[in-house]
Design a protein around this motif. Sequence first.
Motif, PDB file in Angstrom:
ATOM      1  N   ASP A  55      -1.518   5.177  -5.433  1.00 36.56           N
ATOM      2  CA  ASP A  55      -2.132   5.103  -4.107  1.00 36.56           C
ATOM      3  C   ASP A  55      -3.281   4.100  -4.151  1.00 36.56           C
ATOM      4  O   ASP A  55      -3.968   3.963  -5.163  1.00 36.56           O
ATOM      5  CB  ASP A  55      -2.648   6.489  -3.707  1.00 36.56           C
ATOM      6  CG  ASP A  55      -3.277   6.512  -2.325  1.00 36.56           C
ATOM      7  OD1 ASP A  55      -2.827   5.763  -1.436  1.00 36.56           O
ATOM      8  OD2 ASP A  55      -4.234   7.293  -2.125  1.00 36.56           O
ATOM      9  N   ILE A  56      -3.490   3.419  -3.050  1.00 31.40           N
ATOM     10  CA  ILE A  56      -4.570   2.441  -2.970  1.00 31.40           C
ATOM     11  C   ILE A  56      -5.856   3.068  -2.449  1.00 31.40           C
ATOM     12  O   ILE A  56      -6.936   2.795  -2.933  1.00 31.40           O
ATOM     13  CB  ILE A  56      -4.166   1.256  -2.072  1.00 31.40           C
ATOM     14  CG1 ILE A  56      -3.025   0.496  -2.724  1.00 31.40           C
ATOM     15  CG2 ILE A  56      -5.354   0.336  -1.804  1.00 31.40           C
ATOM     16  CD1 ILE A  56      -2.437  -0.576  -1.848  1.00 31.40           C
ATOM     17  N   PHE A  82       3.866   0.303  -8.977  1.00 34.52           N
ATOM     18  CA  PHE A  82       4.052   0.031  -7.553  1.00 34.52           C
ATOM     19  C   PHE A  82       2.906   0.668  -6.789  1.00 34.52           C
ATOM     20  O   PHE A  82       2.546   1.820  -7.057  1.00 34.52           O
ATOM     21  CB  PHE A  82       5.370   0.638  -7.047  1.00 34.52           C
ATOM     22  CG  PHE A  82       6.572  -0.202  -7.329  1.00 34.52           C
ATOM     23  CD1 PHE A  82       7.165  -0.946  -6.323  1.00 34.52           C
ATOM     24  CD2 PHE A  82       7.103  -0.263  -8.598  1.00 34.52           C
ATOM     25  CE1 PHE A  82       8.278  -1.729  -6.588  1.00 34.52           C
ATOM     26  CE2 PHE A  82       8.214  -1.032  -8.875  1.00 34.52           C
ATOM     27  CZ  PHE A  82       8.804  -1.772  -7.863  1.00 34.52           C
ATOM     28  N   PHE A  83       2.331  -0.091  -5.855  1.00 29.20           N
ATOM     29  CA  PHE A  83       1.388   0.527  -4.938  1.00 29.20           C
ATOM     30  C   PHE A  83       2.183   1.423  -4.005  1.00 29.20           C
ATOM     31  O   PHE A  83       3.265   1.045  -3.536  1.00 29.20           O
ATOM     32  CB  PHE A  83       0.614  -0.524  -4.141  1.00 29.20           C
ATOM     33  CG  PHE A  83      -0.420  -1.256  -4.956  1.00 29.20           C
ATOM     34  CD1 PHE A  83      -1.274  -0.577  -5.808  1.00 29.20           C
ATOM     35  CD2 PHE A  83      -0.556  -2.624  -4.856  1.00 29.20           C
ATOM     36  CE1 PHE A  83      -2.233  -1.249  -6.552  1.00 29.20           C
ATOM     37  CE2 PHE A  83      -1.511  -3.308  -5.584  1.00 29.20           C
ATOM     38  CZ  PHE A  83      -2.348  -2.620  -6.441  1.00 29.20           C
ATOM     39  N   TYR A  84       1.664   2.616  -3.756  1.00 32.47           N
ATOM     40  CA  TYR A  84       2.319   3.618  -2.900  1.00 32.47           C
ATOM     41  C   TYR A  84       1.293   3.992  -1.849  1.00 32.47           C
ATOM     42  O   TYR A  84       0.344   4.711  -2.139  1.00 32.47           O
ATOM     43  CB  TYR A  84       2.728   4.811  -3.759  1.00 32.47           C
ATOM     44  CG  TYR A  84       3.445   5.905  -3.029  1.00 32.47           C
ATOM     45  CD1 TYR A  84       4.583   5.637  -2.281  1.00 32.47           C
ATOM     46  CD2 TYR A  84       3.006   7.217  -3.112  1.00 32.47           C
ATOM     47  CE1 TYR A  84       5.251   6.647  -1.627  1.00 32.47           C
ATOM     48  CE2 TYR A  84       3.676   8.236  -2.468  1.00 32.47           C
ATOM     49  CZ  TYR A  84       4.798   7.951  -1.724  1.00 32.47           C
ATOM     50  OH  TYR A  84       5.457   8.952  -1.068  1.00 32.47           O
ATOM     51  N   SER A  85       1.458   3.444  -0.646  1.00 30.34           N
ATOM     52  CA  SER A  85       0.376   3.518   0.324  1.00 30.34           C
ATOM     53  C   SER A  85       0.885   3.545   1.752  1.00 30.34           C
ATOM     54  O   SER A  85       2.007   3.131   2.035  1.00 30.34           O
ATOM     55  CB  SER A  85      -0.533   2.294   0.141  1.00 30.34           C
ATOM     56  OG  SER A  85      -1.541   2.270   1.101  1.00 30.34           O
ATOM     57  N   SER A  86       0.018   3.996   2.631  1.00 31.49           N
ATOM     58  CA  SER A  86       0.316   3.958   4.069  1.00 31.49           C
ATOM     59  C   SER A  86      -0.361   2.758   4.735  1.00 31.49           C
ATOM     60  O   SER A  86      -0.331   2.627   5.948  1.00 31.49           O
ATOM     61  CB  SER A  86      -0.118   5.264   4.743  1.00 31.49           C
ATOM     62  OG  SER A  86      -1.472   5.531   4.462  1.00 31.49           O
ATOM     63  N   ASN A  87      -0.952   1.871   3.941  1.00 32.53           N
ATOM     64  CA  ASN A  87      -1.543   0.647   4.495  1.00 32.53           C
ATOM     65  C   ASN A  87      -0.450  -0.210   5.116  1.00 32.53           C
ATOM     66  O   ASN A  87       0.724  -0.066   4.783  1.00 32.53           O
ATOM     67  CB  ASN A  87      -2.245  -0.160   3.397  1.00 32.53           C
ATOM     68  CG  ASN A  87      -3.545   0.471   2.964  1.00 32.53           C
ATOM     69  OD1 ASN A  87      -3.824   1.617   3.262  1.00 32.53           O
ATOM     70  ND2 ASN A  87      -4.332  -0.271   2.212  1.00 32.53           N
ATOM     71  N   TYR A 104       5.461  -2.689  -3.769  1.00 33.43           N
ATOM     72  CA  TYR A 104       4.836  -1.592  -3.037  1.00 33.43           C
ATOM     73  C   TYR A 104       5.919  -0.771  -2.369  1.00 33.43           C
ATOM     74  O   TYR A 104       7.037  -1.236  -2.143  1.00 33.43           O
ATOM     75  CB  TYR A 104       3.843  -2.106  -1.987  1.00 33.43           C
ATOM     76  CG  TYR A 104       4.502  -2.820  -0.828  1.00 33.43           C
ATOM     77  CD1 TYR A 104       4.917  -2.114   0.294  1.00 33.43           C
ATOM     78  CD2 TYR A 104       4.724  -4.189  -0.862  1.00 33.43           C
ATOM     79  CE1 TYR A 104       5.538  -2.765   1.350  1.00 33.43           C
ATOM     80  CE2 TYR A 104       5.338  -4.846   0.183  1.00 33.43           C
ATOM     81  CZ  TYR A 104       5.739  -4.125   1.288  1.00 33.43           C
ATOM     82  OH  TYR A 104       6.356  -4.770   2.330  1.00 33.43           O
ATOM     83  N   ILE A 105       5.570   0.466  -2.062  1.00 29.55           N
ATOM     84  CA  ILE A 105       6.440   1.371  -1.321  1.00 29.55           C
ATOM     85  C   ILE A 105       5.561   2.048  -0.277  1.00 29.55           C
ATOM     86  O   ILE A 105       4.491   2.571  -0.607  1.00 29.55           O
ATOM     87  CB  ILE A 105       7.086   2.415  -2.245  1.00 29.55           C
ATOM     88  CG1 ILE A 105       7.929   1.732  -3.333  1.00 29.55           C
ATOM     89  CG2 ILE A 105       7.937   3.394  -1.435  1.00 29.55           C
ATOM     90  CD1 ILE A 105       8.429   2.662  -4.421  1.00 29.55           C
ATOM     91  N   SER A 106       5.999   2.019   0.963  1.00 26.98           N
ATOM     92  CA  SER A 106       5.249   2.663   2.040  1.00 26.98           C
ATOM     93  C   SER A 106       5.459   4.173   1.985  1.00 26.98           C
ATOM     94  O   SER A 106       6.589   4.643   1.811  1.00 26.98           O
ATOM     95  CB  SER A 106       5.691   2.125   3.395  1.00 26.98           C
ATOM     96  OG  SER A 106       5.377   0.759   3.499  1.00 26.98           O
TER      97      SER A 106
END
Length: 124
Positions: A55-56, A82-87, A104-106
Amino acid sequence: MSKRKKVLVIDDEQMHLYTAKALLEAEDLEVETYQGAFGATNFVRSCNPDLVLLDINMPALSGNNLVNHLKPFCVEREIPIFFYSSNDEAMLRDLVAIHGVHGYISKGDVPGLRRRVTEVLARK
């Protein structure tokens, strides 16, 4: 018998950890979770995952700063991050390029989470 691939999810929110764990365990993956950024570097070393979802947006030490501490170990062990974020996706693409992580993965993209994680682990 092959060993199940292990995914480590690092996030400060318990609900996101629980959700990601449930979704990925349904794909027959072993899933470890770690809440927060402090101590995460040592946990990654002891856990030795096949993939890290990071998470970021975490207080005090954000994921895009934590990644700088994780990368040396992960690069040495060939563990993708992998960044795992809602950004928003434009910001995530920029952060991936800046920090040299694998992608990244949303958080809201459940099929994408399953697909990307299984694709990456199939190549390992």
